[in-house]
Design an enzyme around this catalytic site. Structure first.
Site, short mmCIF file in Angstrom:
data_model
loop_
_atom_site.label_atom_id
_atom_site.label_comp_id
_atom_site.label_asym_id
_atom_site.label_seq_id
_atom_site.Cartn_x
_atom_site.Cartn_y
_atom_site.Cartn_z
N LYS A 12 -4.84 -9.11 -6.54
CA LYS A 12 -6.03 -9.39 -5.74
C LYS A 12 -7.20 -8.50 -6.17
O LYS A 12 -6.98 -7.34 -6.49
CB LYS A 12 -5.67 -9.10 -4.28
CG LYS A 12 -6.66 -9.55 -3.26
CD LYS A 12 -6.26 -9.08 -1.87
CE LYS A 12 -6.68 -7.65 -1.63
NZ LYS A 12 -6.99 -7.31 -0.24
N LYS A 58 0.83 -1.22 0.00
CA LYS A 58 0.00 0.00 0.00
C LYS A 58 0.86 1.26 0.00
O LYS A 58 0.48 2.27 -0.59
CB LYS A 58 -0.96 0.00 1.19
CG LYS A 58 -2.08 -1.01 1.01
CD LYS A 58 -3.28 -0.71 1.88
CE LYS A 58 -4.42 -1.64 1.48
NZ LYS A 58 -5.59 -1.52 2.32
N LYS A 81 -11.30 -3.37 -3.48
CA LYS A 81 -12.23 -2.23 -3.55
C LYS A 81 -11.57 -1.00 -4.14
O LYS A 81 -12.21 -0.19 -4.77
CB LYS A 81 -12.63 -1.77 -2.14
CG LYS A 81 -13.18 -2.75 -1.22
CD LYS A 81 -13.50 -2.01 0.11
CE LYS A 81 -13.66 -2.98 1.23
NZ LYS A 81 -12.40 -3.28 1.92
#
Ligand code: AQP
Length: 338
Positions: free
Chosen positions: A200, A117, A203
């Protein structure tokens, strides 16, 4: 003698966007399966985790309520499970601070989610993003949860939770926190992007075509599956035939998980079919399973005051469990007035 802990399940989902099929198959559907006689079940919207990366305040409020609607529409019963929003239970952050003092920098430095991230922007990421796993350990251990159902991507964080519990117990010479078990089971512990079988489903992926959202209508679901990336070969009849075919494997995994079946059983049925035949079957199955959930979510979202009441009641029940555990932690640590 080792302490015996009540079998208790805790898990959470971030209201960092709309729910995806990955969240549903990897998490919520399994939360529903664990609800019942064997465990006490505690499920949480982890809004404090969500804000470790920027969230627009209006979106965060909407996404939190929508996530609550998603839990309920998928089958979480707010009476038999404790269902609440993290920031409404301050014991999480209070224990989270203690765990910031237990977790080691080296442990957190190894977390792959932080590396993914933060990316190249490490120096500019929030301190909260780095400390995320210590707060997650507090989310779990403030209830003495023994089992945590998660997708594959969260395994490392649950292992860190175990390390924190063990270090706390060792440092203070107590047997106070359980060493929690991750529960990573089923065909869809890692649902991949529909556009890239190595990524993956998420969202926050910028491409809406990469994921199925729980609020997508039948046409959108069918279109996304039709356009999902695949290879030119027919489906194999055996699991071995999915080796090095990540996109094919992903669609078969999704089919199996949605149908409460296994990859072996699905391939026994569809082996030899081309994707042009398989994709419409998958789309029909996805629409049949997801449409009732999305229409119930939409109905619940028209009654936001009801959702807020459910969250307030859930927070009250959660605090009743968490407060005595936090108090005992403070006593162990040596806080005056605990
Ligand atoms: N693709 C996935 N396959 C299987 N399980 C998944 N989970 C998430 N994506 C998949 C599981 O859903 C639970 C809640 O995840 P989260 O919302 O707390 O965070 P996340 O894993 O970071 O999910 P996203 O969708 O990728 O969110 P963003 O984009 O905000 O980072 C967890 O149990 C997770 O394993």
């Amino acid at each position: 003698m080792a302490t015996t802990f009540t079998p208790r399940v805790f898990s959470g989902i971030q209201p960092s966007g709309g729910l995806t099929l990955g969240n549903y198959l990897g998490a919520i559907k399994r939360f529903v399966d664990m609800q019942g006689a064997e465990f006490e079940t505690i499920y949480c919207m982890v809004d404090l985790h969500a804000i470790t990366v920027w969230q627009d305040p209006a979106d965060l409020r909407k996404n939190t309520r929508e996530l609550c609607a998603g839990f309920i529409a998928s089958g979480i019963d707010p009476e038999s499970s404790v269902l609440f929003n993290q920031s409404q239970v301050p014991e999480h952050t209070q224990l989270g601070w203690i765990f910031n003092t237990v977790a080691r920098m080296g442990w957190l430095n190894r977390m792959t989610q932080f590396k993914d991230k933060a990316g190249k922007n490490r120096e500019n990421s929030s301190v909260g993003l780095f400390a995320y796993p210590a707060l997650m350990a507090a989310d779990i251990l403030v209830y003495h949860a023994t089992h945590v159902p998660v997708g594959e991507d969260q395994k490392q964080h649950v292992e860190l939770t175990r390390d924190i519990a063990a270090k706390f117990n060792h440092d203070y010479g107590v047997d106070f926190f359980p060493v929690t078990e991750p529960v990573i089971e089923g065909a869809a512990t890692r649902v991949m992007s529909l556009r890239d079988g190595s990524k993956k489903m998420s969202k926050s992926d910028p491409s809406d075509m990469s994921r199925i959202n729980m609020t997508d209508d039948a046409d959108a679901i069918a279109q996304k599956i039709r356009k999902a990336r695949t290879d030119p070969d027919a489906l194999p009849s055996e699991v071995d035939g999915l080796k090095d075919r990540p996109e094919a494997r992903n669609l078969v995994n999704i089919f199996a998980a949605m149908n409460d079946s296994t990859v072996e059983a699905v391939l026994a049925d569809v082996g030899g079919k081309q994707f042009s035949e398989f994709k419409p079957l998958l789309a029909d199955l996805a629409v049949a399973k997801l449409s009732p959930i999305s229409s119930e979510m939409a109905r619940l979202m028209e009654h936001q005051d009801e959702i807020d009441k459910i969250l307030a009641r859930g927070a009250e029940r959660a605090r009743a469990l968490a407060a005595p555990i936090l108090k005992q932690t403070y006593e162990i640590v040596g806080m005056v007035g605990a």
